[in-house]
Motif scaffolding. Structure first.
Motif, mmCIF file in Angstrom:
data_model
loop_
_atom_site.group_PDB
_atom_site.id
_atom_site.type_symbol
_atom_site.label_atom_id
_atom_site.label_comp_id
_atom_site.label_asym_id
_atom_site.label_seq_id
_atom_site.Cartn_x
_atom_site.Cartn_y
_atom_site.Cartn_z
ATOM 1 N N ASP A 85 1.211 -1.480 0.122
ATOM 2 C CA ASP A 85 -0.426 0.040 -0.245
ATOM 3 C C ASP A 85 1.114 0.997 0.228
ATOM 4 O OD1 ASP A 85 -1.413 2.404 0.198
ATOM 5 O OD2 ASP A 85 -3.196 0.758 2.239
ATOM 6 N N ARG A 86 0.900 2.306 -1.031
ATOM 7 C CA ARG A 86 1.653 3.208 -1.106
ATOM 8 C C ARG A 86 1.544 3.855 -0.079
ATOM 9 N NH1 ARG A 86 3.180 4.368 -6.261
ATOM 10 N NH2 ARG A 86 2.389 2.850 -7.483
ATOM 11 N N HIS A 87 0.254 4.251 0.236
ATOM 12 C CA HIS A 87 0.167 5.743 0.931
ATOM 13 C C HIS A 87 -0.071 5.169 2.026
ATOM 14 C CE1 HIS A 87 -2.042 7.110 -2.405
ATOM 15 N NE2 HIS A 87 -2.860 6.304 -2.703
ATOM 16 N N LEU A 88 0.100 3.998 2.362
ATOM 17 C CA LEU A 88 0.263 3.685 3.923
ATOM 18 C C LEU A 88 2.219 3.858 4.272
ATOM 19 C CD1 LEU A 88 -0.618 2.663 6.619
ATOM 20 C CD2 LEU A 88 -0.585 -0.196 5.331
ATOM 21 N N ILE A 89 2.475 3.376 3.065
ATOM 22 C CA ILE A 89 4.268 3.344 3.385
ATOM 23 C C ILE A 89 4.766 4.677 2.881
ATOM 24 C CG2 ILE A 89 6.126 2.665 1.903
ATOM 25 C CD1 ILE A 89 5.006 0.550 0.749
ATOM 26 N N LEU A 104 -7.323 4.224 8.231
ATOM 27 C CA LEU A 104 -8.043 4.507 8.391
ATOM 28 C C LEU A 104 -7.685 5.585 10.146
ATOM 29 C CD1 LEU A 104 -10.754 2.190 8.263
ATOM 30 C CD2 LEU A 104 -11.549 4.455 7.482
ATOM 31 N N CYS A 105 -6.535 4.859 11.203
ATOM 32 C CA CYS A 105 -7.158 5.887 12.387
ATOM 33 C C CYS A 105 -6.328 6.948 12.197
ATOM 34 C CB CYS A 105 -6.148 4.459 12.807
ATOM 35 S SG CYS A 105 -6.749 2.858 12.919
ATOM 36 N N ILE A 106 -6.434 7.617 10.804
ATOM 37 C CA ILE A 106 -5.101 9.290 10.928
ATOM 38 C C ILE A 106 -6.486 10.132 10.445
ATOM 39 C CG2 ILE A 106 -2.862 8.245 11.514
ATOM 40 C CD1 ILE A 106 -2.198 8.690 8.555
ATOM 41 N N ARG A 107 -7.476 8.923 10.055
ATOM 42 C CA ARG A 107 -8.052 9.788 9.370
ATOM 43 C C ARG A 107 -8.836 11.320 10.479
ATOM 44 N NH1 ARG A 107 -13.376 6.621 6.959
ATOM 45 N NH2 ARG A 107 -13.640 6.737 9.316
ATOM 46 N N THR A 108 -9.514 12.559 9.782
ATOM 47 C CA THR A 108 -9.473 13.427 10.665
ATOM 48 C C THR A 108 -10.596 13.643 11.269
ATOM 49 O OG1 THR A 108 -9.406 14.675 9.014
ATOM 50 C CG2 THR A 108 -7.334 14.599 9.963
ATOM 51 N N THR A 109 -12.361 12.934 10.485
ATOM 52 C CA THR A 109 -13.473 12.125 10.523
ATOM 53 C C THR A 109 -13.986 11.151 11.319
ATOM 54 O OG1 THR A 109 -13.452 12.045 7.975
ATOM 55 C CG2 THR A 109 -13.687 14.151 8.547
ATOM 56 N N ASP A 110 -14.717 11.641 11.875
ATOM 57 C CA ASP A 110 -15.313 9.708 12.148
ATOM 58 C C ASP A 110 -14.637 9.589 13.234
ATOM 59 O OD1 ASP A 110 -16.939 10.364 10.191
ATOM 60 O OD2 ASP A 110 -16.251 8.409 9.133
ATOM 61 N N ASN A 112 -13.761 10.812 17.821
ATOM 62 C CA ASN A 112 -13.742 11.418 18.716
ATOM 63 C C ASN A 112 -12.841 12.122 19.355
ATOM 64 O OD1 ASN A 112 -13.846 8.901 19.909
ATOM 65 N ND2 ASN A 112 -16.149 9.257 20.042
ATOM 66 N N PHE A 113 -11.450 11.214 18.730
ATOM 67 C CA PHE A 113 -10.635 11.077 19.938
ATOM 68 C C PHE A 113 -9.674 12.305 19.500
ATOM 69 C CE2 PHE A 113 -7.063 10.798 23.071
ATOM 70 C CZ PHE A 113 -7.759 9.540 23.498
ATOM 71 N N GLY A 114 -9.746 13.609 19.524
ATOM 72 C CA GLY A 114 -9.166 14.874 19.405
ATOM 73 C C GLY A 114 -8.639 14.648 17.218
ATOM 74 N N GLY A 115 -9.405 13.726 16.839
ATOM 75 C CA GLY A 115 -8.898 13.950 15.743
ATOM 76 C C GLY A 115 -8.470 12.319 14.883
ATOM 77 N N THR A 116 -7.696 11.666 15.880
ATOM 78 C CA THR A 116 -6.799 11.036 15.783
ATOM 79 C C THR A 116 -7.752 10.235 15.986
ATOM 80 O OG1 THR A 116 -5.635 11.402 17.488
ATOM 81 C CG2 THR A 116 -4.752 11.485 14.129
ATOM 82 N N CYS A 117 -7.674 8.593 15.996
ATOM 83 C CA CYS A 117 -7.630 7.140 16.631
ATOM 84 C C CYS A 117 -7.074 7.062 17.866
ATOM 85 C CB CYS A 117 -8.062 5.418 15.838
ATOM 86 S SG CYS A 117 -8.412 4.170 16.283
ATOM 87 N N CYS A 139 -6.419 -2.481 15.869
ATOM 88 C CA CYS A 139 -4.852 -1.745 17.043
ATOM 89 C C CYS A 139 -4.463 -2.005 18.085
ATOM 90 C CB CYS A 139 -4.762 -0.840 15.415
ATOM 91 S SG CYS A 139 -2.726 0.191 16.035
ATOM 92 N N ARG A 140 -3.573 -1.777 18.768
ATOM 93 C CA ARG A 140 -3.441 -2.600 20.088
ATOM 94 C C ARG A 140 -2.510 -0.561 20.527
ATOM 95 N NH1 ARG A 140 -5.425 -7.111 22.315
ATOM 96 N NH2 ARG A 140 -5.307 -9.001 20.488
ATOM 97 N N GLY A 141 -2.232 0.214 19.377
ATOM 98 C CA GLY A 141 -1.807 1.034 19.580
ATOM 99 C C GLY A 141 -0.574 0.856 18.940
ATOM 100 N N CYS A 142 -0.180 2.567 18.360
ATOM 101 C CA CYS A 142 0.702 1.961 16.790
ATOM 102 C C CYS A 142 1.681 3.731 16.838
ATOM 103 C CB CYS A 142 -0.150 1.904 15.922
ATOM 104 S SG CYS A 142 -1.130 3.377 15.254
ATOM 105 N N CYS A 143 1.386 3.938 18.506
ATOM 106 C CA CYS A 143 2.612 4.826 18.287
ATOM 107 C C CYS A 143 3.419 5.393 17.960
ATOM 108 C CB CYS A 143 1.535 6.326 19.502
ATOM 109 S SG CYS A 143 2.767 7.845 18.840
ATOM 110 N N GLY A 144 4.651 6.022 17.586
ATOM 111 C CA GLY A 144 5.837 4.983 17.537
ATOM 112 C C GLY A 144 6.826 4.687 17.710
ATOM 113 N N LYS A 145 8.370 4.381 17.987
ATOM 114 C CA LYS A 145 8.636 3.636 16.585
ATOM 115 C C LYS A 145 7.948 1.427 17.634
ATOM 116 C CE LYS A 145 13.125 6.004 15.429
ATOM 117 N NZ LYS A 145 12.864 5.357 14.816
#
Ligand SMILES: [Zn+2]
Ligand SMILES: [Zn+2]
Length: 147
Positions: A85-89, A104-110, A112-117, A139-145
């Motif tokens: 998936d080139r967009h994901l990469i 989906l998880c960085i989509r700014t609509t839909d 309720n957690f400040g715009g992100t999942c 997902c169980r959490g994907c922030c950071g490395k």
């Protein structure tokens, strides 16, 4: 989820055969989770499995390319064929998004957690410390490395 297009007209680049068995394995897994998701018992989780395989396959191809284990031709071919998936990469190249689960998880609509999942919120800043799975892709959490 985009279907894997039939490889017909495009010329298969040299070196693709090295990763083809793994790609086939991903295709098999994808079919497996797709057939599982028609099982009504698992209706809620149904897109998660597909998204996980989609993620893993993109990650696999991207990692190979980063390690120079595959050529740019093979990498481009995979992107063009929708195997990665080139967009994901594109997102993985950005700081803080190296481990992003899905777009989906960085989509700014839909959301309720400040715009992100919720899965994008660092563990230390999350109000519920308990294990969770995000509603988009499980997902169980994907922030950071990746740790
Ligand atoms: Zn996530
Ligand atoms: Zn999420």
């Amino acid at each position: 989820m985009p279907k894997i297009p039939k490889r017909k007209n495009r010329k298969i680049p040299e070196g693709f055969d090295l990763i083809e068995p793994t790609i086939k394995e991903f295709e098999r897994k994808m079919r497996e989770v797709e057939s599982e998701s028609s099982d009504t018992k698992r209706a809620v989780e149904s897109p998660w499995g597909v998204m996980r395989v989609h993620h893993q396959r993109s990650r696999y191809i991207y990692d190979l390319y980063k390690r120079k284990a595959i050529t740019k031709e093979v990498y481009d071919y995979c992107l063009n064929e929708g195997l990665a998936d080139r967009h994901l990469i594109e997102m993985w190249k950005k700081p803080g998004y190296e481990n992003l689960c899905c777009l989906l998880c960085i989509r700014t609509t839909d959301t309720n957690f400040g715009g992100t999942c919720i899965c994008r919120v660092p563990k230390s800043q999350r109000s519920e410390k308990a294990a969770f799975q995000c509603p988009n892709c499980g997902c169980r959490g994907c922030c950071g490395k990746i740790d």
